[in-house]
Write an enzyme that holds these catalytic residues in place. Structure first.
Site, PDB file in Angstrom:
ATOM      1  CD  GLU A   1      -2.903  -1.146   2.206  1.00 43.53           C
ATOM      2  OE1 GLU A   1      -2.533  -0.542   3.342  1.00 43.53           O
ATOM      3  OE2 GLU A   1      -3.881  -1.692   2.184  1.00 43.53           O
TER       4      GLU A   1
ATOM      5  CG  ASP B   1      -7.721  -5.610   5.087  1.00 43.10           C
ATOM      6  OD1 ASP B   1      -7.172  -5.796   6.074  1.00 43.10           O
ATOM      7  OD2 ASP B   1      -7.792  -4.327   4.725  1.00 43.10           O
TER       8      ASP B   1
ATOM      9  CD  GLU C   1      -9.713  -1.363   8.223  1.00 45.35           C
ATOM     10  OE1 GLU C   1      -8.914  -1.931   8.886  1.00 45.35           O
ATOM     11  OE2 GLU C   1      -9.719  -0.968   6.788  1.00 45.35           O
TER      12      GLU C   1
END
Ligand code: BDP
Length: 678
Positions: free
Chosen positions: A269, A342, A370
């Site tokens: 990322e 993820d 998240e």
């Protein structure tokens, strides 16, 4: 008379407000204990800060018989473990280390608080993992990446001079559940954390944590030599760069002699890494490992790597790391997210587990929610953690569970470890949602003993955090134990994944198609819905991610008939009229799943409301209000997904479930302003 009534009212209210609770004491409340045993009822030799803490806990909270704390070198293969034996007049806690004695003290306090038997104890405990570590994604400016409980606990501006009392409380909470290491800063690391002034701040925290048995680790930025000291590059094969890390290690260990090591996110990322110089992950990790080796430090090198390419994102970590197997130093461990995408509400396990035969592996879980409704949704994660740890990879034959691969049973590594991304912030209740404390607790308990059941963990936590009254414990435990599956159902049932709104990952955005951006950040890339069906084809005819699993899983997942239905859309593109095991069509099954998620949360509301008499008003109201948000969100998810997918399935929403209350077009307009990139 009126006034008199008012006085009486105030008088009556005072005791209640005094007992109002903000959750700051976590599971260490001991509400009915005024004080514990007197100091002369503690037998222990020698003095040490850890023993002092143990004694204080006993004199403050232990109400049973005399306690003897005994260090016993003969117990050293129990690592941080301990034994507890009781006779009629005395409990003896023995361990080879002082920290084992403190853990033993927390053990008997837990028995006392959960009203468990404390007679004739004959307990032997040994941790499942050597390193039980929390990863804080805290930035140096006080914000937290994916943090939903306020700003960071670490007050970098105030350190090293001003010390928050919460540092000690934090360390105590961790010690009480056996967590023995923490990474203080975000994996998207600022190079500044390695500056001398920051190391002096880190030292203060390390000194506070040490007596609680906690070691400090730091996330480091691969480009630090270049950024901090102006080196020509940060190439791991450059001698100057190697020397820079060696000098830095020496500086760190002079400041913090028991420093744990580095956590590294590299070439992921947009973070810098060895590949920037044509080198491999092994080259990068080994350079750092060599620098820390003389001091006993470890490198946790993350496998969360993927780049915008044609390759299925779920395959990329395996493809990059398997060729490097055996090339890492023995103080390197590869830290692998539980799933290959993820931290989704449910993923297939990451096929990298077991695929590295000569390289130590560790799991990275995410405690912070998240992708599970932030700190607004009640989702007890022990069942998720257990599902992963108990997954059989078949790497070394049947029974090669992720737990056994990582805890030293199947692979004899120098050390074993397990990690999770923390959900802790400066909120009074630490985690935003009172029930999110249970996820911190559950991770610690499972890192200590991965064979504990979710039910036992929930049971302990409820009794310690609220009350041991069965009229409360039972219904609330039911909520907790089903809660994660409910979230899966109202967000992404049957193996759907990553159909979250971009950036913040809170609400639904199945229509998200970031044309021109990265396809692997777009929901449409993951669900692949079209007129024929829905789901990501990872079989041989698709991305062939199934081939990364050991037999018989490759075949099992490769065949729609044998794939577990809770992962069917993870591995297959399934026709809308496909007949599921219960006889329903896929489309109907999907609709009923969404509906059942919503219904469950509505039941949680009803159950919680009935709990009012057992809970202090402050925590009762807080949870009640969060459940309202959760219910509204669940309906939002259900409507958004069903109305959107219905455009492709062209089937009615089964008539016996609640009708949508939103218009798809309105839902598409919702833009939450919660920041962040992907
Ligand atoms: C994703 C998060 C991102 C993290 C990244 C990571 O969205 O904020 O930086 O993982 O783990 O889950 O590195």
């Amino acid at each position: 008379m009126q006034n008199f009534k008012a006085y009486v009212l105030i008088f009556l209210l005072i005791p209640f407000s005094m007992f109002a609770e903000d959750g700051s004491q976590l599971w260490l409340r001991f509400p009915n204990v005024k004080n514990g045993i007197s100091a002369d009822k503690i037998i222990s030799k020698g003095n040490n800060p850890t023993i002092e803490i143990a004694k204080n806990e006993l004199t403050n909270f232990w109400q049973g018989q005399t306690v003897e704390l005994r260090t016993d070198k003969a117990l050293k293969n129990q690592k941080d473990g301990y034994t507890i034996k009781s006779s009629s007049d005395k409990i003896t806690i023995s361990s080879s280390k002082e920290i084992g004695l403190l853990y033993g003290v927390y053990h008997i306090l837990r028995l006392q608080q959960t009203k468990s038997n404390i007679n004739n104890l004959n307990i032997t405990e040994k941790p499942s993992y050597d390193v039980r570590i929390l990863n804080h994604w805290d930035n140096l400016d006080g914000t937290i990446e994916r943090g939903y409980a306020g700003y960071s606990l670490w007050k970098w501006e105030d350190l090293p001079n001003k010390i928050s009392p919460r540092y000690k409380e934090y360390a105590r909470a961790n010690a009480s559940i056996g967590i023995n290491s923490v990474v203080l800063n975000n994996v998207n690391a600022s190079p500044n954390i390695l500056r001398k002034d920051y190391l002096d701040k880190v030292k203060v925290l390390a000194d506070i944590f040490r007596p609680y048995g906690i070691k400090v680790y730091l996330s480091v930025n691969f480009a630090s030599p270049k950024v901090l000291s102006g080196l020509e590059n940060s190439d791991p094969l450059n001698k100057n760069v190697q020397k820079w890390w060696k000098d830095k290690a020496s500086e760190i260990y002079q400041t913090i002699p028991d420093f744990g090591g580095f956590l590294v996110k590299a070439n992921s990322e947009g973070q810098p890494g060895p590949q920037d110089y044509g080198r491999t992950h092994a080259d990068g990790a080994n350079m750092m490992a060599d620098a820390l080796k003389p001091y006993g430090g470890n490198i946790m090198w993350r496998a969360f790597v993927y780049s915008p390419s044609k390759e299925d994102r779920a395959k990329q970590a395996y493809l990059e790391f398997v060729p490097l197997d055996g090339k890492f130093r023995d103080n390197v461990i590869v830290q692998i997210k539980n799933g290959p995408i993820d931290f989704q509400p449910r993923e297939a396990f990451n096929p990298l587990f077991g695929a590295l035969k000569k390289t130590p592996e560790m799991v990275e879980f995410q405690i912070t929610q998240e992708y599970l409704g932030f700190s607004n949704h009640l989702a007890f994660l022990a069942p998720l953690f257990k599902e992963v740890l108990d997954s059989d990879t078949y790497s070394d034959g049947k029974g090669s569970t992720i737990a056994k691969l990582t805890d030293g049973t199947l692979r004899k590594n120098k050390f074993t470890a397990i990690s999770a991304v923390a959900n802790i912030g400066e909120d009074k209740n630490w985690t935003g949602h009172h029930f999110a404390q249970a996820n911190w607790y559950a991770f610690g308990r499972l890192a200590w003993n991965h064979s504990l059941s979710s039910e036992q963990i929930a049971d302990e936590w409820i009794k310690m955090t609220f009350t041991d009254n069965q009229d409360f414990v039972k219904p609330v435990k039911d909520i907790m134990l089903t809660s994660r599956e409910s979230v899966v159902d109202y967000m992404m049932p049957l193996g759907l994944h990553h159909i979250f709104a971009s950036g913040h990952h809170y609400g639904p955005e199945p229509w998200g198609d970031y044309k021109g951006g990265r396809p692997d950040w777009s929901p449409v890339y993951y669900h692949q819905a079209n007129e024929k069906g829905i789901g990501f084809d990872r079989t041989k005819s698709g991305s062939n991610a199934v081939s990364q699993y050991f037999p018989p899983l490759d075949e099992l997942y490769g065949n729609i008939k044998t794939t577990p239905e809770n992962l069917i859309l993870w591995f297959h593109h399934v026709p809308w009229d496909y007949k599921m095991k219960d006889g329903k069509m896929l489309w109907e099954e999907l609709a009923y799943k969404y509906d059942s998620g919503v219904k469950n949360v509505r039941e949680y509301q009803k159950t919680w409301d009935k709990m009012q008499t057992y809970v202090d008003s402050e925590r009762f109201a807080h949870v009640q209000s969060r459940l309202k948000i959760q219910t509204k969100d669940a309906v939002w998810w259900k409507d958004a997904c069903l109305l959107y997918f219905q455009q492709f399935s062209k089937q009615p929403i089964p008539y016996d479930i609640e009708r949508p209350v939103h218009e798809l077009e309105d839902l598409k307009k919702i833009k939450l302003n919660m920041g962040h990139h992907n």
